[in-house]
Structure formats: C-alpha cells, structure tokens
Design a protein around this motif. Structure first.
Motif, PDB file in Angstrom:
ATOM      1  N   ASP A 174       3.045 -13.930 -42.830  1.00 53.56           N
ATOM      2  CA  ASP A 174       4.129 -14.400 -43.700  1.00 53.56           C
ATOM      3  C   ASP A 174       5.224 -15.108 -42.906  1.00 53.56           C
ATOM      4  OD1 ASP A 174       2.841 -13.413 -45.913  1.00 53.56           O
ATOM      5  OD2 ASP A 174       4.033 -11.577 -46.044  1.00 53.56           O
ATOM      6  N   ARG A 175       5.622 -14.513 -41.776  1.00 53.09           N
ATOM      7  CA  ARG A 175       6.735 -15.090 -41.005  1.00 53.09           C
ATOM      8  C   ARG A 175       6.322 -16.345 -40.239  1.00 53.09           C
ATOM      9  NH1 ARG A 175       9.536  -9.261 -39.263  1.00 53.09           N
ATOM     10  NH2 ARG A 175       9.855  -8.641 -41.447  1.00 53.09           N
ATOM     11  N   ALA A 176       5.061 -16.420 -39.848  1.00 49.22           N
ATOM     12  CA  ALA A 176       4.587 -17.652 -39.209  1.00 49.22           C
ATOM     13  C   ALA A 176       4.625 -18.808 -40.201  1.00 49.22           C
ATOM     14  CB  ALA A 176       3.176 -17.451 -38.667  1.00 49.22           C
ATOM     15  N   ARG A 177       4.209 -18.541 -41.437  1.00 50.94           N
ATOM     16  CA  ARG A 177       4.245 -19.581 -42.457  1.00 50.94           C
ATOM     17  C   ARG A 177       5.675 -20.027 -42.749  1.00 50.94           C
ATOM     18  NH1 ARG A 177      -0.162 -16.495 -46.241  1.00 50.94           N
ATOM     19  NH2 ARG A 177      -2.043 -17.525 -45.441  1.00 50.94           N
ATOM     20  N   ALA A 178       6.593 -19.076 -42.714  1.00 47.93           N
ATOM     21  CA  ALA A 178       7.984 -19.391 -43.049  1.00 47.93           C
ATOM     22  C   ALA A 178       8.693 -20.132 -41.920  1.00 47.93           C
ATOM     23  CB  ALA A 178       8.738 -18.102 -43.381  1.00 47.93           C
TER      24      ALA A 178
END
Length: 218
Positions: free
Chosen positions: A48-52
């Motif tokens: 999730d945080r990589a995508r964000a």
C-alpha cells in the motif's frame, strides 16, 4: 540559497517488522542525504505505501508477519516496474535468497553489514548494480548459471506463497476465499495470481488450473 543543479534525492522505503531497526536504518540513510518516504512493517503495509509514495528503492526484510519479502517484492513490482528492491535480512537461507532473486530483487544484504556497507549497497543498487553479501554471491551466481535449479519444472520460479495460492486456485477457490484462508486481502491474492500467470506465461485462471492439474499441484 538553493542549488537548482543539485541532483534530486533518491526516494527510499524501508520494510521491516522491527520498529527500532527501521528507525536506525532510516537515520543512517537520512544522514547520507536519502529521502525516506515511507516505512512499513508488513507485506500489506509495504504494498500500500509503495503505491502511495512510489519510491526509487525499497529496502526489504524477508521475514514479515503476514508473508515474506518475496511476496511483498513481487506485489510491489507488479505496480512499480522501475522500482529497485534490495533485501536487508538476517536470513541467509538458500530458499530466501533464491526466492528474492526469482521475483526480481536487485540484491541481498545481511543485517550484519555495517552502516557504511549498507549505504554503499544502496548507492550501487540505485546505479543498477546487483549487490550481494559476499558469502551469498556464489550461491546467486550458481543459480543464475543454472547450477542450482536443475529441474525444468517452470513452477520452480514461483515463490512459496504463489505456489500456495496456485494450489487453491486449482481447487476452484475464488480470491475472497483464498484471502480468508491465508489471512490476506483479495487484492494481494490477485497480485499473486497475476505474478504466477506472468511467470508461467499463461493467460487466465482456466489455464492456471490446467497447469496445476497437469503438474500435480492441485
């Protein structure tokens, strides 16, 4: 006065389930001018945080509470094709090292490395080099030369989690059912299925099920 000619800082994300370790690594990288844009303690958080935040490089632990670093690496690289992943792990197990390489990690560094060695490895990885702790380099080289995996079985390219999901797909389970059994999100399961299709050069779940049945993976 701002120096407009200065190169932009590389954006780094740190994935590890030990907060104190994440903090220590972050301090080392920030001290050398890197922009730590996110940290994560699980596969789900990492994806999730990589995508964000879209980091340039991810420092990835192999042992995470809801999966492993290979799972997270595979899922992240499905979305961020250009991201580089450098594993930073306490594990020197052959299976962990090869799983990381198979899903596209650029390197594998043991946590026994010094802060200076870590920064050097990050810099080298960002340049596009493959970086491995010396005692693991021979293993990786042998694998890349085809000396480790002598089988022609294409399923050998799958991570343990992808193989597990493949078996459940072959049993006719939907993503939501698989997610419930494995404690994952449906999206994570779909990412594993997509990665498996890509590695096996298959088009859809029907072909995936046929492959599993033909290869005794049901």
């Amino acid at each position: 006065m701002n120096d407009s000619s200065r190169e932009p800082q590389a954006r780094v994300m740190i994935v590890d389930d030990h907060p104190m370790w994440r903090d220590a690594v972050e301090r080392d990288l920030v001290a050398r001018g890197y922009d730590v844009v996110a940290t994560a303690g699980s596969v789900r958080e990492a994806v999730d945080r990589a995508r964000a935040t879209r980091p340039d490089l991810v420092l990835m632990d192999m042992n995470l509470p809801d999966g492993n670093g290979a799972d997270a690496t595979s899922a992240i690289m499905l979305t961020l094709a250009e991201v580089k992943v450098l594993v930073l792990s306490a594990s020197s197990a052959r299976s962990d090292v090869l799983d990381a390489v198979k899903v596209g990690a650029s390197g594998y560094l043991l946590k026994s490395a010094s802060a200076a060695e870590l920064v050097d490895a990050v810099e080298a990885t960002l340049r596009g080099d493959a970086v491995f702790t010396p005692e693991l380099a021979g293993l990786v080289l042998a694998h890349l030369r085809g000396r480790v995996d002598t089988t022609d079985d294409p399923a050998s390219a799958l991570t343990p989690r992808e193989s597990e999901v493949l078996r459940m797909v072959a049993k006719g389970l939907a993503s939501k059912q698989i997610a419930s059994r494995l404690g994952l999100s449906s999206r994570t399961v779909d990412n594993h299925v997509a990665a498996t299709l890509r590695k096996l050069h298959l088009a859809n779940r029907v072909e995936l099920t046929r492959f599993a049945l033909e290869n005794g993976l049901d």
